[in-house]
Write a protein that holds these residues in place. Structure first.
Motif, PDB file in Angstrom:
ATOM      1  N   PHE A  25       0.262   6.309 -14.859  1.00 34.87           N
ATOM      2  CA  PHE A  25      -1.193   6.479 -15.042  1.00 34.87           C
ATOM      3  C   PHE A  25      -1.686   5.812 -16.325  1.00 34.87           C
ATOM      4  O   PHE A  25      -2.706   5.150 -16.338  1.00 34.87           O
ATOM      5  CB  PHE A  25      -1.566   7.962 -15.126  1.00 34.87           C
ATOM      6  CG  PHE A  25      -1.488   8.696 -13.823  1.00 34.87           C
ATOM      7  CD1 PHE A  25      -1.547   8.034 -12.625  1.00 34.87           C
ATOM      8  CD2 PHE A  25      -1.386  10.085 -13.825  1.00 34.87           C
ATOM      9  CE1 PHE A  25      -1.489   8.730 -11.416  1.00 34.87           C
ATOM     10  CE2 PHE A  25      -1.337  10.788 -12.640  1.00 34.87           C
ATOM     11  CZ  PHE A  25      -1.381  10.126 -11.437  1.00 34.87           C
ATOM     12  N   GLY A  26      -0.975   6.023 -17.422  1.00 34.33           N
ATOM     13  CA  GLY A  26      -1.472   5.541 -18.715  1.00 34.33           C
ATOM     14  C   GLY A  26      -2.812   6.194 -19.008  1.00 34.33           C
ATOM     15  O   GLY A  26      -3.007   7.392 -18.773  1.00 34.33           O
ATOM     16  N   ASP A  27      -3.768   5.378 -19.476  1.00 34.12           N
ATOM     17  CA  ASP A  27      -5.100   5.923 -19.810  1.00 34.12           C
ATOM     18  C   ASP A  27      -5.930   6.154 -18.550  1.00 34.12           C
ATOM     19  O   ASP A  27      -6.889   6.915 -18.562  1.00 34.12           O
ATOM     20  CB  ASP A  27      -5.872   4.937 -20.700  1.00 34.12           C
ATOM     21  CG  ASP A  27      -5.071   4.578 -21.939  1.00 34.12           C
ATOM     22  OD1 ASP A  27      -4.269   5.436 -22.368  1.00 34.12           O
ATOM     23  OD2 ASP A  27      -5.242   3.449 -22.446  1.00 34.12           O
ATOM     24  N   LYS A  28      -5.545   5.454 -17.461  1.00 37.87           N
ATOM     25  CA  LYS A  28      -6.382   5.518 -16.243  1.00 37.87           C
ATOM     26  C   LYS A  28      -5.868   6.599 -15.308  1.00 37.87           C
ATOM     27  O   LYS A  28      -5.245   6.325 -14.290  1.00 37.87           O
ATOM     28  CB  LYS A  28      -6.367   4.172 -15.509  1.00 37.87           C
ATOM     29  CG  LYS A  28      -6.993   3.041 -16.286  1.00 37.87           C
ATOM     30  CD  LYS A  28      -6.849   1.733 -15.526  1.00 37.87           C
ATOM     31  CE  LYS A  28      -5.441   1.251 -15.619  1.00 37.87           C
ATOM     32  NZ  LYS A  28      -4.867   0.268 -14.896  1.00 37.87           N
ATOM     33  N   ARG A  29      -6.110   7.855 -15.660  1.00 36.75           N
ATOM     34  CA  ARG A  29      -5.675   8.968 -14.823  1.00 36.75           C
ATOM     35  C   ARG A  29      -6.655   9.164 -13.687  1.00 36.75           C
ATOM     36  O   ARG A  29      -7.847   9.359 -13.936  1.00 36.75           O
ATOM     37  CB  ARG A  29      -5.692  10.231 -15.679  1.00 36.75           C
ATOM     38  CG  ARG A  29      -4.441  11.015 -15.662  1.00 36.75           C
ATOM     39  CD  ARG A  29      -4.618  12.409 -16.181  1.00 36.75           C
ATOM     40  NE  ARG A  29      -4.034  13.283 -15.185  1.00 36.75           N
ATOM     41  CZ  ARG A  29      -2.735  13.414 -15.020  1.00 36.75           C
ATOM     42  NH1 ARG A  29      -1.911  12.803 -15.807  1.00 36.75           N
ATOM     43  NH2 ARG A  29      -2.266  14.186 -14.065  1.00 36.75           N
ATOM     44  N   PRO A  30      -6.198   9.122 -12.418  1.00 31.92           N
ATOM     45  CA  PRO A  30      -7.159   9.362 -11.339  1.00 31.92           C
ATOM     46  C   PRO A  30      -7.755  10.765 -11.484  1.00 31.92           C
ATOM     47  O   PRO A  30      -7.014  11.714 -11.748  1.00 31.92           O
ATOM     48  CB  PRO A  30      -6.308   9.259 -10.067  1.00 31.92           C
ATOM     49  CG  PRO A  30      -5.047   8.587 -10.476  1.00 31.92           C
ATOM     50  CD  PRO A  30      -4.842   8.888 -11.917  1.00 31.92           C
ATOM     51  N   PRO A  31      -9.067  10.894 -11.334  1.00 31.10           N
ATOM     52  CA  PRO A  31      -9.732  12.173 -11.622  1.00 31.10           C
ATOM     53  C   PRO A  31      -9.200  13.346 -10.798  1.00 31.10           C
ATOM     54  O   PRO A  31      -9.167  14.473 -11.282  1.00 31.10           O
ATOM     55  CB  PRO A  31     -11.206  11.894 -11.317  1.00 31.10           C
ATOM     56  CG  PRO A  31     -11.261  10.555 -10.649  1.00 31.10           C
ATOM     57  CD  PRO A  31      -9.998   9.832 -10.947  1.00 31.10           C
ATOM     58  N   ASN A  32      -8.737  13.087  -9.564  1.00 28.98           N
ATOM     59  CA  ASN A  32      -8.309  14.206  -8.712  1.00 28.98           C
ATOM     60  C   ASN A  32      -6.824  14.518  -8.798  1.00 28.98           C
ATOM     61  O   ASN A  32      -6.344  15.433  -8.126  1.00 28.98           O
ATOM     62  CB  ASN A  32      -8.656  13.910  -7.248  1.00 28.98           C
ATOM     63  CG  ASN A  32     -10.147  13.700  -7.070  1.00 28.98           C
ATOM     64  OD1 ASN A  32     -10.944  14.323  -7.781  1.00 28.98           O
ATOM     65  ND2 ASN A  32     -10.523  12.805  -6.171  1.00 28.98           N
ATOM     66  N   ALA A  33      -6.098  13.762  -9.609  1.00 24.58           N
ATOM     67  CA  ALA A  33      -4.642  13.969  -9.651  1.00 24.58           C
ATOM     68  C   ALA A  33      -4.297  15.287 -10.327  1.00 24.58           C
ATOM     69  O   ALA A  33      -4.824  15.597 -11.397  1.00 24.58           O
ATOM     70  CB  ALA A  33      -3.987  12.816 -10.385  1.00 24.58           C
ATOM     71  N   PRO A  34      -3.409  16.105  -9.703  1.00 25.67           N
ATOM     72  CA  PRO A  34      -2.951  17.338 -10.352  1.00 25.67           C
ATOM     73  C   PRO A  34      -2.301  17.030 -11.712  1.00 25.67           C
ATOM     74  O   PRO A  34      -1.762  15.930 -11.883  1.00 25.67           O
ATOM     75  CB  PRO A  34      -1.912  17.889  -9.373  1.00 25.67           C
ATOM     76  CG  PRO A  34      -2.203  17.228  -8.069  1.00 25.67           C
ATOM     77  CD  PRO A  34      -2.815  15.901  -8.387  1.00 25.67           C
ATOM     78  N   PRO A  35      -2.360  17.972 -12.651  1.00 24.03           N
ATOM     79  CA  PRO A  35      -1.904  17.679 -14.018  1.00 24.03           C
ATOM     80  C   PRO A  35      -0.446  17.235 -14.119  1.00 24.03           C
ATOM     81  O   PRO A  35      -0.106  16.466 -15.011  1.00 24.03           O
ATOM     82  CB  PRO A  35      -2.119  19.005 -14.765  1.00 24.03           C
ATOM     83  CG  PRO A  35      -2.473  20.017 -13.729  1.00 24.03           C
ATOM     84  CD  PRO A  35      -2.916  19.300 -12.506  1.00 24.03           C
ATOM     85  N   GLU A  36       0.416  17.707 -13.193  1.00 22.63           N
ATOM     86  CA  GLU A  36       1.835  17.337 -13.322  1.00 22.63           C
ATOM     87  C   GLU A  36       2.120  15.923 -12.780  1.00 22.63           C
ATOM     88  O   GLU A  36       3.217  15.394 -12.972  1.00 22.63           O
ATOM     89  CB  GLU A  36       2.736  18.382 -12.640  1.00 22.63           C
ATOM     90  CG  GLU A  36       2.630  18.491 -11.131  1.00 22.63           C
ATOM     91  CD  GLU A  36       1.465  19.354 -10.640  1.00 22.63           C
ATOM     92  OE1 GLU A  36       0.516  19.609 -11.424  1.00 22.63           O
ATOM     93  OE2 GLU A  36       1.490  19.744  -9.454  1.00 22.63           O
ATOM     94  N   HIS A  37       1.146  15.311 -12.116  1.00 21.05           N
ATOM     95  CA  HIS A  37       1.380  13.958 -11.592  1.00 21.05           C
ATOM     96  C   HIS A  37       1.337  12.921 -12.713  1.00 21.05           C
ATOM     97  O   HIS A  37       0.571  13.037 -13.655  1.00 21.05           O
ATOM     98  CB  HIS A  37       0.338  13.604 -10.518  1.00 21.05           C
ATOM     99  CG  HIS A  37       0.560  14.330  -9.226  1.00 21.05           C
ATOM    100  ND1 HIS A  37      -0.016  13.932  -8.040  1.00 21.05           N
ATOM    101  CD2 HIS A  37       1.296  15.429  -8.937  1.00 21.05           C
ATOM    102  CE1 HIS A  37       0.364  14.765  -7.075  1.00 21.05           C
ATOM    103  NE2 HIS A  37       1.156  15.679  -7.606  1.00 21.05           N
ATOM    104  N   GLY A  86       1.930  11.171  -7.795  1.00 23.68           N
ATOM    105  CA  GLY A  86       3.021  12.144  -7.791  1.00 23.68           C
ATOM    106  C   GLY A  86       3.775  12.153  -9.100  1.00 23.68           C
ATOM    107  O   GLY A  86       3.403  11.441 -10.047  1.00 23.68           O
ATOM    108  N   TRP A  87       4.834  12.944  -9.135  1.00 26.44           N
ATOM    109  CA  TRP A  87       5.660  13.039 -10.347  1.00 26.44           C
ATOM    110  C   TRP A  87       7.131  12.734 -10.088  1.00 26.44           C
ATOM    111  O   TRP A  87       7.897  12.496 -11.011  1.00 26.44           O
ATOM    112  CB  TRP A  87       5.549  14.434 -10.971  1.00 26.44           C
ATOM    113  CG  TRP A  87       5.868  15.559 -10.010  1.00 26.44           C
ATOM    114  CD1 TRP A  87       4.964  16.288  -9.293  1.00 26.44           C
ATOM    115  CD2 TRP A  87       7.161  16.051  -9.638  1.00 26.44           C
ATOM    116  NE1 TRP A  87       5.606  17.200  -8.481  1.00 26.44           N
ATOM    117  CE2 TRP A  87       6.953  17.083  -8.682  1.00 26.44           C
ATOM    118  CE3 TRP A  87       8.476  15.727 -10.010  1.00 26.44           C
ATOM    119  CZ2 TRP A  87       8.015  17.785  -8.099  1.00 26.44           C
ATOM    120  CZ3 TRP A  87       9.535  16.436  -9.421  1.00 26.44           C
ATOM    121  CH2 TRP A  87       9.286  17.453  -8.487  1.00 26.44           C
ATOM    122  N   GLY A  88       7.545  12.766  -8.807  1.00 29.21           N
ATOM    123  CA  GLY A  88       8.987  12.668  -8.552  1.00 29.21           C
ATOM    124  C   GLY A  88       9.349  11.613  -7.533  1.00 29.21           C
ATOM    125  O   GLY A  88       8.536  11.240  -6.683  1.00 29.21           O
TER     126      GLY A  88
END
Ligand code: SLL
Length: 208
Positions: A25-37, A86-88
């Protein structure tokens, strides 16, 4: 007239790429992504030159990890791909269905979704860029042995029945080939090392 009769003396083949690309993600976090992603990724089946494969592929079903809502994703038209966050890492099932004229069963492959740098030399530290963009792409060929007359007609009406040796593609093949040779050499070294280790153990045991 074309029919579902099979041509016994022939096979037709098409190159495909399947795999995944992933981006931190870096600085560009998608607004709807859960925090652990942490990553956005895409899994796909496509032509080596991004050509449309829907003349012989009817749909592709991607089976994601059960932590995803509706993990069975059916993509009925191109581009045959799924983008998620996602995260995994996990194993993605890819099932390719062919047009009815082919009169063929679907085929299934598995792809390990990569989010983190891999295939680095022992002790090599990944750069920021290695961490930012991770791709894992496999070159494969779909072979129809004894195709139906109908499929043969469809396939021969399209360009690409001969693998086009564009610069990009030959570079791609060389790159993956070099990586594979590298992997095999490292595996070979590791096995030689383990054999020597075992020999030493046997030696000490037999000396007692
Ligand atoms: C692991 N075996 O432990 C794997 C599981 C699961 C991946 C990976 C998020 C899904 C969601 C996600 O990335 N799942 O939050 O909807 O590493």
């Amino acid at each position: 007239m074309a029919s579902s009769k099979r041509i016994k003396t022939l096979s037709v083949c098409r190159p495909v790429l399947y795999g995944s690309t992933a981006q931190l993600f870096g600085d560009k976090r998608p607004p709807n992504a859960p925090p652990e992603h942490t990553h956005t990724w895409t899994v796909f089946v496509k032509g080596p030159n991004n050509e449309d494969l829907s003349y012989f592929i009817k749909k592709v079903v991607f089976k994601l990890h059960d932590t995803y809502p509706n993990p069975t994703r059916s993509v009925e038209s191109p581009p045959f791909q799924v983008t998620e966050t996602g995260w995994g890492e996990f194993e993605i099932g890819i099932r390719i269905y062919f047009v009815p004229e082919a009169n063929e069963k679907n085929i299934s492959v598995f792809h390990h979704l990569r989010l983190h740098p891999y295939n680095l030399a022992p002790g090599q530290q990944p750069t920021a860029e290695d961490r930012q963009f991770v791709k894992s792409i496999v070159y494969d060929e779909i072979v129809f042995n004894e195709p139906t007359e109908q499929l043969f007609e469809i396939m021969t009406q399209r360009p690409g029945n001969i693998l086009p040796l564009t610069k990009k593609q030959s570079e791609f093949s060389k790159e993956t080939e070099a990586e594979e040779i590298d992997r095999l050499e490292r595996a070979n070294d590791e096995i030689t090392r383990q054999i020597e280790e075992q020999k030493e153990i046997i030696k000490t045991l037999t000396q007692v």
